[in-house]
Design a protein around this motif. Structure first.
Motif, PDB file in Angstrom:
ATOM      1  N   GLN A  21       0.816  -1.348  -0.117  1.00 33.47           N
ATOM      2  CA  GLN A  21       0.058  -0.717   0.285  1.00 33.47           C
ATOM      3  C   GLN A  21       0.900   1.320  -0.195  1.00 33.47           C
ATOM      4  OE1 GLN A  21      -3.225   0.454   2.276  1.00 33.47           O
ATOM      5  NE2 GLN A  21      -2.599   1.714   3.578  1.00 33.47           N
ATOM      6  N   VAL A  22       2.083   0.602   0.922  1.00 37.75           N
ATOM      7  CA  VAL A  22       3.033   2.907   0.579  1.00 37.75           C
ATOM      8  C   VAL A  22       3.827   2.618  -0.262  1.00 37.75           C
ATOM      9  CG1 VAL A  22       4.794   3.447   1.741  1.00 37.75           C
ATOM     10  CG2 VAL A  22       2.412   2.326   3.562  1.00 37.75           C
ATOM     11  N   PRO A  27      10.755   8.693   1.258  1.00 34.61           N
ATOM     12  CA  PRO A  27       9.444   9.756   0.994  1.00 34.61           C
ATOM     13  C   PRO A  27      10.665  10.740  -0.384  1.00 34.61           C
ATOM     14  CG  PRO A  27      10.536  10.128   2.986  1.00 34.61           C
ATOM     15  CD  PRO A  27      11.712   9.375   2.901  1.00 34.61           C
ATOM     16  N   THR A  28       9.602  11.173  -0.701  1.00 31.79           N
ATOM     17  CA  THR A  28       9.881  11.483  -2.462  1.00 31.79           C
ATOM     18  C   THR A  28      10.795  12.780  -1.695  1.00 31.79           C
ATOM     19  OG1 THR A  28       7.120  11.401  -3.140  1.00 31.79           O
ATOM     20  CG2 THR A  28       8.746  11.964  -4.437  1.00 31.79           C
ATOM     21  N   GLY A  52      -3.029  10.307  -1.748  1.00 28.46           N
ATOM     22  CA  GLY A  52      -1.540   9.270  -0.505  1.00 28.46           C
ATOM     23  C   GLY A  52      -0.739  10.356  -1.073  1.00 28.46           C
ATOM     24  N   GLY A  54       0.837  10.805   2.333  1.00 30.10           N
ATOM     25  CA  GLY A  54       1.680  10.464   2.873  1.00 30.10           C
ATOM     26  C   GLY A  54       2.034  11.400   4.091  1.00 30.10           C
ATOM     27  N   THR A  55       3.569  11.305   3.638  1.00 26.35           N
ATOM     28  CA  THR A  55       4.023  12.283   4.845  1.00 26.35           C
ATOM     29  C   THR A  55       3.815  14.052   5.173  1.00 26.35           C
ATOM     30  OG1 THR A  55       6.193  12.211   3.880  1.00 26.35           O
ATOM     31  CG2 THR A  55       5.950  10.716   5.389  1.00 26.35           C
ATOM     32  N   VAL A  57       5.508  16.092   1.880  1.00 21.19           N
ATOM     33  CA  VAL A  57       6.208  16.127   0.996  1.00 21.19           C
ATOM     34  C   VAL A  57       5.554  17.449  -0.036  1.00 21.19           C
ATOM     35  CG1 VAL A  57       6.713  14.028   0.194  1.00 21.19           C
ATOM     36  CG2 VAL A  57       8.505  16.026  -0.210  1.00 21.19           C
ATOM     37  N   GLU A  76      -5.520  10.139   2.086  1.00 17.17           N
ATOM     38  CA  GLU A  76      -4.405   9.415   2.904  1.00 17.17           C
ATOM     39  C   GLU A  76      -5.246   8.966   3.230  1.00 17.17           C
ATOM     40  OE1 GLU A  76      -0.947   8.241   2.715  1.00 17.17           O
ATOM     41  OE2 GLU A  76      -1.159   7.048   3.337  1.00 17.17           O
ATOM     42  N   ILE A  77      -4.800   6.877   3.179  1.00 17.30           N
ATOM     43  CA  ILE A  77      -5.573   5.601   3.044  1.00 17.30           C
ATOM     44  C   ILE A  77      -5.320   5.572   4.346  1.00 17.30           C
ATOM     45  CG2 ILE A  77      -4.438   4.182   2.410  1.00 17.30           C
ATOM     46  CD1 ILE A  77      -7.242   2.509   1.610  1.00 17.30           C
ATOM     47  N   SER A 100      -9.935   5.594   1.377  1.00 17.30           N
ATOM     48  CA  SER A 100      -8.855   5.524   0.111  1.00 17.30           C
ATOM     49  C   SER A 100     -10.222   5.802  -1.295  1.00 17.30           C
ATOM     50  CB  SER A 100      -9.809   4.029  -0.328  1.00 17.30           C
ATOM     51  OG  SER A 100      -9.775   3.594  -1.668  1.00 17.30           O
ATOM     52  N   ALA A 101      -8.358   6.685  -1.827  1.00 17.13           N
ATOM     53  CA  ALA A 101      -8.917   7.803  -3.336  1.00 17.13           C
ATOM     54  C   ALA A 101      -9.861   6.470  -4.320  1.00 17.13           C
ATOM     55  CB  ALA A 101      -7.182   7.897  -3.719  1.00 17.13           C
ATOM     56  N   MET A 119       0.845  10.338  -5.686  1.00 12.91           N
ATOM     57  CA  MET A 119       1.247  10.556  -5.274  1.00 12.91           C
ATOM     58  C   MET A 119       1.419   8.784  -5.155  1.00 12.91           C
ATOM     59  SD  MET A 119       3.392  13.011  -5.028  1.00 12.91           S
ATOM     60  CE  MET A 119       5.016  12.658  -3.741  1.00 12.91           C
TER      61      MET A 119
HETATM   62  C1  LIG Z   1       4.269   6.311  -2.349  1.00 10.29           C
HETATM   63  S1  LIG Z   1       3.555   6.506  -0.783  1.00 10.29           S
HETATM   64  C2  LIG Z   1       3.911   8.210  -1.328  1.00 10.29           C
HETATM   65  C3  LIG Z   1       4.126   9.080   0.188  1.00 10.29           C
HETATM   66  C4  LIG Z   1       5.059   9.747  -0.531  1.00 10.29           C
HETATM   67  N1  LIG Z   1       5.647  10.730  -1.251  1.00 10.29           N
HETATM   68  C5  LIG Z   1       5.991  10.619   0.679  1.00 10.29           C
HETATM   69  O1  LIG Z   1       6.740  10.666   0.388  1.00 10.29           O
HETATM   70  O2  LIG Z   1       5.665  11.102   1.739  1.00 10.29           O
HETATM   71  C6  LIG Z   1       1.691   6.479  -2.037  1.00 10.29           C
HETATM   72  C7  LIG Z   1       1.154   6.394  -0.591  1.00 10.29           C
HETATM   73  O3  LIG Z   1      -0.315   6.670  -1.284  1.00 10.29           O
HETATM   74  C8  LIG Z   1      -0.941   5.867   0.143  1.00 10.29           C
HETATM   75  N2  LIG Z   1      -1.976   4.711  -0.556  1.00 10.29           N
HETATM   76  C9  LIG Z   1      -1.676   3.534  -0.940  1.00 10.29           C
HETATM   77  N3  LIG Z   1      -3.084   3.539  -1.441  1.00 10.29           N
HETATM   78  C10 LIG Z   1      -4.442   4.385  -1.376  1.00 10.29           C
HETATM   79  C11 LIG Z   1      -4.904   4.592  -1.577  1.00 10.29           C
HETATM   80  N4  LIG Z   1      -6.103   3.887  -2.447  1.00 10.29           N
HETATM   81  N5  LIG Z   1      -6.236   5.900  -1.307  1.00 10.29           N
HETATM   82  C12 LIG Z   1      -5.280   6.769  -0.993  1.00 10.29           C
HETATM   83  N6  LIG Z   1      -4.207   6.850  -0.120  1.00 10.29           N
HETATM   84  C13 LIG Z   1      -3.693   5.915  -0.868  1.00 10.29           C
HETATM   85  C14 LIG Z   1       0.067   5.465   0.851  1.00 10.29           C
HETATM   86  O4  LIG Z   1      -0.514   5.172   2.520  1.00 10.29           O
HETATM   87  C15 LIG Z   1       1.524   6.310   0.965  1.00 10.29           C
HETATM   88  O5  LIG Z   1       1.065   6.703   2.230  1.00 10.29           O
END
Ligand SMILES: C[S@@+](CC[C@H](N)C(=O)[O-])C[C@H]1O[C@@H](n2cnc3c(N)ncnc32)[C@H](O)[C@@H]1O
Length: 189
Positions: A21-22, A27-28, A52, A54-55, A57, A76-77, A100-101, A119
């Motif tokens: 999922q992550v 982080p990007t 998505g 995340g943190t 950024v 953000e899920i 969820s998105a 993201m």
């Molecule tokens: C690659 S990480 C992105 C993090 C961000 N680039 C960062 O540096 O903090 C992907 C993010 O998408 C979120 N995510 C995954 N599936 C999702 C969904 N169905 N709906 C919403 N967010 C989701 C994850 O929990 C994660 O925080």
């Protein structure tokens, strides 16, 4: 501890719990985020949606570029990451949605975004979920709007081309790993 280090630890914890999922341990980078955001007109946008977050950024950088009356809906899920975003970014223009998105339509209530920033880790998600999330992108955009997508592989490009009229592609080496950036325009603007 620096902001970047704190963000790194947050994402690592989330990755340890839900790796697919992550989809990323680190982080990007801010440089990759800035290069991606340069591909759309954020200062003129009234409504921006981030998927998505995340943190945060990209969330921080989007807010820095938005006008005073614009809005950002960040989806953000992961409940811990979503809570962290809301706590660390107390900006009246930001609405953090923990869901969820796939269910974005419910939260937008018929509104369409001028710019959408994804993201989401499409390539590590299962095929059905990936398709449903990709289907949401053009649906959530106004005609002529731009969807920005960051990925660590070009695999999703064909899927984006099927859903959008035009897809511009960039590769930024200033990220670990190097990142593909896609700017997709919804036809009809
Ligand atoms: C690659 S990480 C992105 C993090 C961000 N680039 C960062 O540096 O903090 C992907 C993010 O998408 C979120 N995510 C995954 N599936 C999702 C969904 N169905 N709906 C919403 N967010 C989701 C994850 O929990 C994660 O925080």
């Amino acid at each position: 501890m620096t902001q970047a280090l704190r963000d790194g630890l947050r994402l690592m914890r989330a990755f340890a719990t839900h790796p697919r999922q992550v989809g990323a341990v680190l982080p990007t980078s801010r440089t990759a985020v800035r290069t991606m955001l340069d591909l759309a007109d954020l200062p003129s946008a009234a409504l921006v949606v981030e998927l998505g977050a995340g943190t945060g950024v990209a969330t921080r950088e989007i807010l820095a570029r938005l006008g005073p009356d614009a809005r950002l809906v960040a989806v953000e899920i992961d409940p811990q990451l979503a809570r962290g975003l809301a706590e660390r970014l107390p900006d009246p223009r930001l609405q953090v949605v923990c869901d969820s998105a796939e269910d974005l339509g419910t939260h937008l209530g018929g509104e369409r975004a001028d710019v959408l920033v994804s993201m989401l880790p499409f390539t590590s998600l299962d095929a059905g979920l990936r398709r449903r999330l990709l289907d949401e992108l053009p649906r959530a955009l106004r005609p002529g709007g731009t969807a920005l997508v960051i990925q660590y592989s070009p695999l999703v490009l064909g899927e984006l081309r099927r859903r959008f009229g035009e897809v511009r592609t960039r590769l930024t080496p200033w990220n670990v790993p190097p990142a593909f950036l896609f700017a997709c325009t919804r036809p009809g603007g």
